[in-house]
Design a protein around this motif. Structure first.
Motif, short mmCIF file in Angstrom:
data_model
loop_
_atom_site.label_atom_id
_atom_site.label_comp_id
_atom_site.label_asym_id
_atom_site.label_seq_id
_atom_site.Cartn_x
_atom_site.Cartn_y
_atom_site.Cartn_z
N TYR A 60 9.25 5.51 -3.83
CA TYR A 60 9.41 6.66 -4.71
C TYR A 60 10.89 6.93 -4.87
N ASP A 61 11.34 7.00 -6.12
CA ASP A 61 12.74 7.20 -6.46
C ASP A 61 13.02 8.69 -6.62
N LEU A 62 13.96 9.21 -5.82
CA LEU A 62 14.32 10.63 -5.87
C LEU A 62 15.65 10.85 -6.59
N GLY A 63 16.15 9.83 -7.27
CA GLY A 63 17.45 9.92 -7.94
C GLY A 63 18.49 9.16 -7.14
N GLN A 64 19.23 9.88 -6.28
CA GLN A 64 20.22 9.21 -5.44
C GLN A 64 19.60 8.59 -4.20
N ALA A 65 18.37 8.92 -3.91
CA ALA A 65 17.67 8.37 -2.74
C ALA A 65 16.37 7.74 -3.20
N ARG A 66 15.94 6.77 -2.43
CA ARG A 66 14.68 6.07 -2.71
C ARG A 66 13.94 5.91 -1.39
N LEU A 67 12.72 6.41 -1.33
CA LEU A 67 11.88 6.24 -0.15
C LEU A 67 11.06 4.97 -0.35
N PHE A 68 10.93 4.16 0.70
CA PHE A 68 10.13 2.93 0.55
C PHE A 68 9.35 2.64 1.82
N PHE A 69 8.26 1.93 1.61
CA PHE A 69 7.39 1.48 2.69
C PHE A 69 6.83 0.12 2.26
N SER A 70 6.92 -0.87 3.12
CA SER A 70 6.38 -2.19 2.76
C SER A 70 5.75 -2.85 3.98
N VAL A 71 4.85 -3.76 3.69
CA VAL A 71 4.19 -4.54 4.73
C VAL A 71 4.24 -6.00 4.32
N ARG A 72 4.84 -6.82 5.17
CA ARG A 72 4.87 -8.28 4.96
C ARG A 72 3.78 -8.88 5.83
N ASN A 73 3.08 -9.88 5.29
CA ASN A 73 1.93 -10.49 5.97
C ASN A 73 0.90 -9.41 6.30
N LEU A 74 0.48 -8.72 5.27
CA LEU A 74 -0.43 -7.57 5.36
C LEU A 74 -1.67 -7.86 6.20
#
Length: 182
Positions: free
Chosen positions: A132-146
Motif C-alpha cells: 500500500y502506497d502512502l505517498g512518501q512511504a510504502r507498506l509491503f508484505f511478501s511471501v516467497r515460496n508460499l
C-alpha cells in the motif's frame, strides 16, 4: 512480446563433474549442442496493472566426448526441457497493489552423467505480495515460496543412494516492511 530461437554448437565445452557439494572437477567435451525457443508476454492494461507469462523449450546434447563416449548423447546438467512462469500485479487505485507469480521447471538431471538418482522432478514455486502506497512511504508484505516446497533442485550422488544429498529450494520466506522515499 519477446521471442527467441537459438541453436548453439559448442567445441571444447567445459562440463562440471560434482565430487561433493564443495568439490567439482571441470573437464572438456569435444562437442555439444543446445537449441530451443523462448516466448515472453507482458501486458500492462493500465497504470500499475500488469500480466506476464513466459515459456521456454530447451534441448541439449553432448555430441562428442573423446575418452568418455558413455556420455555422448547425454543432456547437459540442469537443463529442463520445459520451463514457464506467469504472474500478475493488480492495482485498482494506484495505491493498493496485489501480486503473485508462479515459476515451473520440468524434470532435469543434476549432472552430465544423467544418472536416475540425480534426476530432479518437476517443481513449481509460488510467490505473493501485497503493498500500500502512502505517498512518501510504502507498506509491503511478501511471501516467497508460499507453499513452502522443499523440492530438491540439485542432487549430489554419493557412493550409494543412502549417501546422496541435495540442495533444496529455499524455505518459505516472509518479508514485510516500510519503504521511505525522500
Amino acid at each position: 512480446m519477446n521471442a527467441n530461437l537459438f541453436h548453439n554448437d559448442y567445441k571444447n565445452i567445459q562440463l562440471p563433474f560434482y565430487l561433493t557439494a564443495l568439490s567439482t572437477v571441470i573437464a572438456n567435451a569435444d562437442k555439444a549442442t543446445t537449441r530451443g525457443a523462448e516466448l515472453q508476454l507482458d501486458w500492462s492494461p493500465s497504470g500499475k496493472n500488469r500480466l506476464f507469462a513466459s515459456a521456454g523449450l530447451l534441448d541439449t546434447k553432448i555430441d562428442r566426448y573423446a575418452g568418455q563416449s558413455t556420455l555422448e548423447g547425454n543432456k547437459l546438467a540442469r537443463s529442463p526441457a520445459f520451463s514457464a512462469a506467469a504472474g500478475f500485479i493488480f492495482s485498482p487505485d494506484d495505491r493498493f497493489e496485489l501480486g503473485a507469480d508462479v515459476r515451473y521447471s520440468d524434470t532435469y538431471y543434476s549432472d552430465v552423467l544423467n544418472a536416475a538418482r540425480g534426476k530432479v522432478d518437476p517443481y513449481a514455486v509460488v510467490n505473493a505480495q501485497v503493498a500500500y502506497d502512502l505517498g512518501q512511504a510504502r507498506l509491503f508484505f511478501s511471501v516467497r515460496n508460499l507453499l513452502n516446497s522443499g523440492m530438491p533442485i540439485l542432487i549430489y550422488q554419493g557412493a550409494s543412494a543412502a549417501a546422496d544429498y541435495a540442495t533444496i529450494l529455499e524455505p518459505r520466506k516472509v518479508l514485510g516492511g516500510i519503504e521511505f522515499k525522500f
